[in-house]
Design a protein around this motif. Structure first.
Motif, PDB file in Angstrom:
ATOM      1  N   SER A   1       0.986  -1.208  -0.155  1.00 50.27           N
ATOM      2  CA  SER A   1      -0.130   0.105  -0.012  1.00 50.27           C
ATOM      3  C   SER A   1       0.922   1.106   0.103  1.00 50.27           C
ATOM      4  O   SER A   1       0.827   1.979  -0.958  1.00 50.27           O
ATOM      5  N   SER A   2       1.617   1.484   0.966  1.00 49.41           N
ATOM      6  CA  SER A   2       2.723   2.419   1.202  1.00 49.41           C
ATOM      7  C   SER A   2       3.955   1.961   2.034  1.00 49.41           C
ATOM      8  O   SER A   2       3.590   1.426   2.830  1.00 49.41           O
ATOM      9  N   THR A   3       4.897   2.247   1.374  1.00 54.12           N
ATOM     10  CA  THR A   3       6.195   1.874   2.404  1.00 54.12           C
ATOM     11  C   THR A   3       6.238   2.373   3.725  1.00 54.12           C
ATOM     12  O   THR A   3       6.679   1.924   4.581  1.00 54.12           O
TER      13      THR A   3
ATOM     14  N   GLN B   1       6.075  -1.156  -6.375  1.00 57.32           N
ATOM     15  CA  GLN B   1       4.709  -0.334  -6.704  1.00 57.32           C
ATOM     16  C   GLN B   1       3.982  -0.049  -5.304  1.00 57.32           C
ATOM     17  O   GLN B   1       4.125  -0.826  -4.514  1.00 57.32           O
ATOM     18  N   GLN B   2       3.445   1.037  -5.501  1.00 53.16           N
ATOM     19  CA  GLN B   2       2.588   1.276  -4.251  1.00 53.16           C
ATOM     20  C   GLN B   2       1.204   1.412  -4.551  1.00 53.16           C
ATOM     21  O   GLN B   2       0.754   2.236  -5.639  1.00 53.16           O
ATOM     22  N   GLU B   3       0.283   0.974  -3.793  1.00 49.46           N
ATOM     23  CA  GLU B   3      -1.449   1.183  -4.215  1.00 49.46           C
ATOM     24  C   GLU B   3      -1.789   2.345  -3.530  1.00 49.46           C
ATOM     25  O   GLU B   3      -2.644   2.876  -4.179  1.00 49.46           O
TER      26      GLU B   3
ATOM     27  N   GLY C   1       0.440   5.279  -2.258  1.00 49.05           N
ATOM     28  CA  GLY C   1       1.404   6.026  -1.968  1.00 49.05           C
ATOM     29  C   GLY C   1       1.016   7.291  -1.624  1.00 49.05           C
ATOM     30  O   GLY C   1       0.052   7.967  -2.422  1.00 49.05           O
ATOM     31  N   ARG C   2       1.442   7.842  -0.536  1.00 54.87           N
ATOM     32  CA  ARG C   2       1.168   9.205  -0.056  1.00 54.87           C
ATOM     33  C   ARG C   2       2.188  10.083  -0.046  1.00 54.87           C
ATOM     34  O   ARG C   2       3.339   9.880   0.123  1.00 54.87           O
ATOM     35  N   GLY C   3       1.870  11.501  -0.342  1.00 59.12           N
ATOM     36  CA  GLY C   3       2.710  12.567  -0.379  1.00 59.12           C
ATOM     37  C   GLY C   3       2.358  13.536   0.799  1.00 59.12           C
ATOM     38  O   GLY C   3       1.616  13.241   1.659  1.00 59.12           O
ATOM     39  N   ARG C   4       3.029  14.692   0.990  1.00 62.19           N
ATOM     40  CA  ARG C   4       2.791  15.603   1.798  1.00 62.19           C
ATOM     41  C   ARG C   4       1.400  16.137   1.758  1.00 62.19           C
ATOM     42  O   ARG C   4       0.737  16.129   0.687  1.00 62.19           O
ATOM     43  N   ALA C   5       0.851  16.797   2.774  1.00 65.27           N
ATOM     44  CA  ALA C   5      -0.361  17.475   2.816  1.00 65.27           C
ATOM     45  C   ALA C   5      -1.586  16.630   2.014  1.00 65.27           C
ATOM     46  O   ALA C   5      -2.399  17.451   1.479  1.00 65.27           O
TER      47      ALA C   5
ATOM     48  N   LYS D   1      11.858  21.724 -11.713  1.00 67.69           N
ATOM     49  CA  LYS D   1      10.891  20.448 -11.787  1.00 67.69           C
ATOM     50  C   LYS D   1      11.159  19.583 -10.769  1.00 67.69           C
ATOM     51  O   LYS D   1      12.178  19.138 -10.423  1.00 67.69           O
ATOM     52  N   LYS D   2       9.787  19.166 -10.153  1.00 63.15           N
ATOM     53  CA  LYS D   2      10.066  18.332  -8.897  1.00 63.15           C
ATOM     54  C   LYS D   2      10.417  16.820  -9.333  1.00 63.15           C
ATOM     55  O   LYS D   2       9.785  16.222 -10.221  1.00 63.15           O
ATOM     56  N   VAL D   3      11.509  16.196  -8.872  1.00 64.93           N
ATOM     57  CA  VAL D   3      11.706  14.863  -9.205  1.00 64.93           C
ATOM     58  C   VAL D   3      11.951  13.856  -8.098  1.00 64.93           C
ATOM     59  O   VAL D   3      11.802  12.921  -8.138  1.00 64.93           O
TER      60      VAL D   3
HETATM   61  C1  BTN Z   1       5.689  14.784  -1.339  1.00 63.30           C
HETATM   62  O1  BTN Z   1       6.406  15.201  -2.139  1.00 63.30           O
HETATM   63  O2  BTN Z   1       4.755  15.109  -1.248  1.00 63.30           O
HETATM   64  C2  BTN Z   1       6.371  13.474  -0.600  1.00 63.30           C
HETATM   65  C3  BTN Z   1       6.274  12.230  -1.450  1.00 63.30           C
HETATM   66  C4  BTN Z   1       6.743  10.938  -0.602  1.00 63.30           C
HETATM   67  C5  BTN Z   1       6.483   9.850  -1.223  1.00 63.30           C
HETATM   68  C6  BTN Z   1       7.298   8.547  -0.792  1.00 63.30           C
HETATM   69  S1  BTN Z   1       7.183   7.117  -1.850  1.00 63.30           S
HETATM   70  C7  BTN Z   1       7.700   5.964  -0.555  1.00 63.30           C
HETATM   71  C8  BTN Z   1       7.208   6.518   0.597  1.00 63.30           C
HETATM   72  N1  BTN Z   1       5.745   6.015   0.769  1.00 63.30           N
HETATM   73  C9  BTN Z   1       4.721   6.762   0.648  1.00 63.30           C
HETATM   74  O3  BTN Z   1       3.579   6.466   0.627  1.00 63.30           O
HETATM   75  N2  BTN Z   1       5.020   7.977   0.255  1.00 63.30           N
HETATM   76  C10 BTN Z   1       6.452   8.020   0.492  1.00 63.30           C
END
Ligand code: BTN
Length: 259
Positions: free
Chosen positions: A32-34, A56-58, A60-64, A121-123
């Motif tokens: 799901s998410s590491t 692969q993440q089902e 994956g979460r980012g900030r905010a 650009k964001k990498v």
């Molecule tokens: C962002 O830029 O908003 C943060 C992104 C972080 C992504 C990574 S991928 C591995 C780990 N697992 C997640 O669900 N999110 C972080």
């Protein structure tokens, strides 16, 4: 479908001489998410330094509350388990950004707090989760790096602001080499940060896109605009505010927004 080399824990560990970070490495085909896995592994204090990768993440979460999308095998999706880190969250976040920019190289710049940009650009990005259990504190340091994506692999809304290492370098990045570089840089900078915060701040200043520029921040839902005059390793970004006064903003509650 992106054809890609697979991540292999033995190859990542091969020749890696880190004290803590990456002392153990696991790779999942899919999760799901590491960061969620890291929170579970973190309940065992012996897992300090464990690096969890996924192809692969089902979910994956980012900030905010954002999602982190990455086609299977296209990126580095990694979380590091940290137990009772001597670094408080603000310094940890700053140190991780400095280490990540160094591992990516090629003129990578830091958009405070945790975005890494190449050619504007964001990498790459960082998601730092913190929790406590009965016996210890846990930090899950999640890192996503776009490696093999082509322009069309990004949603249309992100095409002008997101990029991958392959796009920017015109080469096919070796994810195993990059994973090793990432773990080595994190290990080195975290060790250094524990005794020399100033070294982290100095490195951040060199890579920062904000220093000496006007910045508008959303902090706990309120907007603030000012000139960025530095970063404090305990209290965050320092702004000389347009409306007068100097104020510091913690990474966990702030995002840079358009003015
Ligand atoms: C962002 O830029 O908003 C943060 C992104 C972080 C992504 C990574 S991928 C591995 C780990 N697992 C997640 O669900 N999110 C972080």
């Amino acid at each position: 479908m992106i054809r890609t080399e697979s991540l292999n824990p033995d190859k990542i560990r091969e020749g890696l001489q880190t004290r803590h970070i990456g002392s153990q490495v696991v790779v999942f085909d899919s999760t799901s998410s590491t960061n969620d896995l890291a929170a579970q592994y973190g309940r065992n204090p012996d897992n300090h330094g464990l690096a969890i990768f996924a192809e692969q993440q089902e979910a994956g979460r980012g900030r905010a509350g954002h999602r982190w999308l990455s086609p299977p095998g296209a990126g580095i999706l990694c979380s590091i388990v940290l137990i009772d880190s001597p670094l408080r969250s603000e310094l940890l976040s700053l140190t991780a950004a400095v280490a990540l920019a160094e591992a990516i190289g090629g003129g990578a710049r830091i958009k405070w707090p945790n975005d890494i940009l190449l050619n504007g650009k964001k990498v790459s990005g960082i998601l730092l989760d913190a929790s406590v259990c009965d016996t210890h504190r846990i930090h899950c340091l999640g890192i996503g790096i776009n490696c093999h994506q082509g322009r069309d692999d990004f949603p249309e809304s992100l095409r002008d602001s997101a990029t991958s290492l392959d796009i920017e370098t015109g080469l096919r990045v070796d994810r195993v080499v990059l994973a090793k570089r990432l773990l080595a840089a994190l290990d080195l900078w975290m060790e250094r940060a524990a005794s020399d915060e100033a070294a982290v701040v100095q490195q951040w200043q060199q890579a920062s896109l904000q220093l000496a520029h006007r910045v508008t921040l959303c902090f706990n839902g309120e907007r603030f605009t000012g000139n960025c005059i530095g970063v404090d390793p305990q209290h965050g970004l320092i702004l000389q505010l347009d409306h007068g006064g100097v104020r510091m903003f913690e990474a966990a509650h702030s995002s840079i927004v358009k003015e």
